[in-house]
Design an enzyme around this catalytic site. Structure first.
Site, PDB file in Angstrom:
ATOM      1  N   HIS A 168      16.796  27.319  57.765  1.00 19.85           N
ATOM      2  CA  HIS A 168      17.692  26.882  56.688  1.00 19.85           C
ATOM      3  C   HIS A 168      18.286  25.528  57.059  1.00 19.85           C
ATOM      4  O   HIS A 168      18.707  25.322  58.201  1.00 19.85           O
ATOM      5  CB  HIS A 168      18.793  27.933  56.504  1.00 19.85           C
ATOM      6  CG  HIS A 168      19.652  27.722  55.290  1.00 19.85           C
ATOM      7  ND1 HIS A 168      19.138  27.583  54.016  1.00 19.85           N
ATOM      8  CD2 HIS A 168      21.000  27.622  55.152  1.00 19.85           C
ATOM      9  CE1 HIS A 168      20.133  27.410  53.158  1.00 19.85           C
ATOM     10  NE2 HIS A 168      21.272  27.428  53.819  1.00 19.85           N
ATOM     11  N   ARG A 223      13.274  27.818  48.346  1.00 20.89           N
ATOM     12  CA  ARG A 223      14.347  28.752  47.968  1.00 20.89           C
ATOM     13  C   ARG A 223      15.513  28.037  47.283  1.00 20.89           C
ATOM     14  O   ARG A 223      16.657  28.171  47.712  1.00 20.89           O
ATOM     15  CB  ARG A 223      14.894  29.473  49.202  1.00 20.89           C
ATOM     16  CG  ARG A 223      13.885  30.096  50.141  1.00 20.89           C
ATOM     17  CD  ARG A 223      14.601  30.844  51.263  1.00 20.89           C
ATOM     18  NE  ARG A 223      15.553  30.019  51.971  1.00 20.89           N
ATOM     19  CZ  ARG A 223      15.318  29.353  53.115  1.00 20.89           C
ATOM     20  NH1 ARG A 223      14.130  29.438  53.696  1.00 20.89           N
ATOM     21  NH2 ARG A 223      16.254  28.625  53.673  1.00 20.89           N
ATOM     22  N   TYR A 267      55.377  30.246  33.151  1.00 21.71           N
ATOM     23  CA  TYR A 267      56.140  30.566  34.357  1.00 21.71           C
ATOM     24  C   TYR A 267      56.623  29.312  35.071  1.00 21.71           C
ATOM     25  O   TYR A 267      55.840  28.389  35.308  1.00 21.71           O
ATOM     26  CB  TYR A 267      55.267  31.345  35.340  1.00 21.71           C
ATOM     27  CG  TYR A 267      54.933  32.752  34.900  1.00 21.71           C
ATOM     28  CD1 TYR A 267      55.930  33.673  34.613  1.00 21.71           C
ATOM     29  CD2 TYR A 267      53.603  33.152  34.793  1.00 21.71           C
ATOM     30  CE1 TYR A 267      55.615  34.965  34.223  1.00 21.71           C
ATOM     31  CE2 TYR A 267      53.275  34.441  34.414  1.00 21.71           C
ATOM     32  CZ  TYR A 267      54.299  35.343  34.124  1.00 21.71           C
ATOM     33  OH  TYR A 267      53.966  36.623  33.751  1.00 21.71           O
ATOM     34  N   CYS A 314      48.448  31.754  33.683  1.00 21.23           N
ATOM     35  CA  CYS A 314      48.875  33.125  33.979  1.00 21.23           C
ATOM     36  C   CYS A 314      47.650  33.954  34.372  1.00 21.23           C
ATOM     37  O   CYS A 314      46.531  33.456  34.399  1.00 21.23           O
ATOM     38  CB  CYS A 314      49.529  33.744  32.754  1.00 21.23           C
ATOM     39  SG  CYS A 314      50.843  32.739  32.042  1.00 21.23           S
ATOM     40  N   MET A 315      47.883  35.233  34.640  1.00 23.42           N
ATOM     41  CA  MET A 315      46.774  36.086  35.063  1.00 23.42           C
ATOM     42  C   MET A 315      45.740  36.261  33.946  1.00 23.42           C
ATOM     43  O   MET A 315      44.537  36.286  34.196  1.00 23.42           O
ATOM     44  CB  MET A 315      47.317  37.451  35.498  1.00 23.42           C
ATOM     45  CG  MET A 315      46.270  38.326  36.163  1.00 23.42           C
ATOM     46  SD  MET A 315      46.927  39.926  36.624  1.00 23.42           S
ATOM     47  CE  MET A 315      47.972  39.517  38.002  1.00 23.42           C
ATOM     48  N   ASP A 316      46.238  36.372  32.711  1.00 22.38           N
ATOM     49  CA  ASP A 316      45.342  36.710  31.598  1.00 22.38           C
ATOM     50  C   ASP A 316      45.289  35.647  30.508  1.00 22.38           C
ATOM     51  O   ASP A 316      44.524  35.772  29.564  1.00 22.38           O
ATOM     52  CB  ASP A 316      45.815  38.002  30.918  1.00 22.38           C
ATOM     53  CG  ASP A 316      46.198  39.048  31.938  1.00 22.38           C
ATOM     54  OD1 ASP A 316      45.374  39.348  32.809  1.00 22.38           O
ATOM     55  OD2 ASP A 316      47.351  39.540  31.878  1.00 22.38           O
TER      56      ASP A 316
END
Ligand SMILES: *Cc1c(COP(=O)(O)O)cnc(C)c1O
Length: 374
Positions: A168, A223, A267, A314-316
């Site tokens: 690699h 690859r 926030y 925010c989270m969502d």
């Protein structure tokens, strides 16, 4: 604007399989008769492991690569029949399952070689292995100096079939990189050892950077992964210029409000409006993998125009300042990808986060559904 399918979830990752097939075709022409292995580790770089494994098989790829047992098992359970190579070191207690699920493993020590041999004898099955050689990455792989001895040992083990030898590259992202050239030279010096003479082994070395910049090192198989998903390395040859991303992150405006001047948003009130403006809410957040570090920095596309994300993500959910633009609830929002003539490229998001496109792609979790088009 794209005719997106309407998934139940308000946000989705859209994967354009037509573009994926075009990318595969371009790389196929570039590599000629060389075998084509697609590493699909980390949920196929966020594109969805099972779907991309099946798409790769349908597109005529020769091999898939994974990092872990579980990824190989999921591909087999999805019905993938291509050879699957587990890249990197294997865990001893998983060896029987590698064999049961017909996964090819990388071997880079005599200790693991013997464990593989005793497991396949016990199961009465043949295990196909690739000898992994470390030519300068200092990660996994046996040193070239011991590779010959390990190969001779592997060759004599019953039920272990050595089908490949690989290494690699650590620094293949720029053309002519001297360390990459040194790794290529070390790999070739090893392969000249008489122990390999006349042995039909798949020799493979190149990731995307190597495939693009070092065609002399394509050998029997390459690859590449990130560039198959449409992100070629810098200064890639002209033949690869047509590669384009097949990944987009999309959502829909879920809420709209007019906010007076001087109001803090989200926030911590990290953004304060300087004028009366329209703020829209988009149901994507760091809980999906859209980084909080993009707060007050990234932009999104709505109605073909760029608008800034304002306030803390925010989270969502996150908020976008659309000024006085006519934006409606339900309008498509593109957070990564194209809309009309505009684009938010993945690399722009990665740069804002101080990271590389790979990491951004991998971090989108299972909460956002993948939708396949084309
Ligand atoms: C992940 C991986 C690749 C693919 O790398 P890209 O930079 O995405 O092309 C190739 N080989 C190995 C061993 C890998 O782990």
């Amino acid at each position: 604007m794209s005719e997106a399918p309407q998934p139940a979830h308000p946000s989705w990752i859209e994967v354009d399989l037509g573009q994926f097939r075009r990318n595969v075709g371009l790389i196929r022409s570039f590599i000629g008769p060389t075998r084509f292995c697609l590493p699909v580790k980390a949920n196929a770089y966020g594109h969805g492991l099972r779907a991309m494994g099946l798409a790769a098989e349908a597109a005529g790829l020769d091999y898939l690569g994974v990092a872990h047992l579980q990824e190989g098992v999921q591909l087999r359970e999805a019905g993938v029949t291509l050879p699957i190579l587990v890249l990197g070191a294997i865990h001893a207690d998983q060896i029987p399952d590698f064999i049961r699920y017909d996964l090819e493993v990388s071997v880079s020590s005599r200790f693991k070689a013997d464990l593989v041999a005793s497991a396949c004898e016990r199961l009465g099955r043949v295990c196909r292995v690739h000898l992994e050689v470390d030519t300068g990455m200092q990660r996994t792989g046996v040193r070239p100096g011991t590779a010959v001895e390990l190969f001779a040992h592997l060759r004599d083990l019953p039920c272990v079939e050595v089908v490949g030898i690989y290494s690699h590259l650590a620094t293949a992202d720029l053309p002519g990189d001297p360390f990459a050239l040194a790794q290529i030279a070390a790999f070739e010096a090893l392969l000249r050892d008489p122990v390999f003479a006349g042995v039909p082994l798949l020799r493979h070395l190149c990731n995307s950077g190597g495939t693009a910049h070092f065609p002399q090192a394509h050998y029997d198989m390459v690859r590449p992964s990130i560039m198959v998903f449409g992100y070629p390395p810098e200064q890639a040859p002209g033949a690869l210029q047509g590669l384009a991303p097949c990944f987009s992150l999309k959502s829909k405006v879920s809420y709209f409000k007019v906010v007076e001047a001087g109001q803090g948003i989200s926030y911590g009130h990290t953004y304060v409006t300087s004028r009366r403006t329209r703020i829209v809410t988009v149901p994507v957040g760091y809980g999906d993998g859209y980084r909080r570090a993009l707060s007050n920095r990234a932009e999104v596309l709505i109605r073909g125009r760029r608008f800034p994300i304002v306030g803390t993500i925010c989270m969502d959910q996150l908020m976008v300042d659309v000024g006085d633009a006519e934006v409606r609830v339900g309008d498509e929002v593109v957070l990564i990808g194209r809309q009309g003539a505009e684009e938010i490229p993945l690399v722009e998001i990665a740069r804002l986060c101080g990271t590389i496109p790979y990491e951004i792609l991998c971090q989108f979790n299972g909460r956002i559904p993948r939708v396949y088009v084309g």
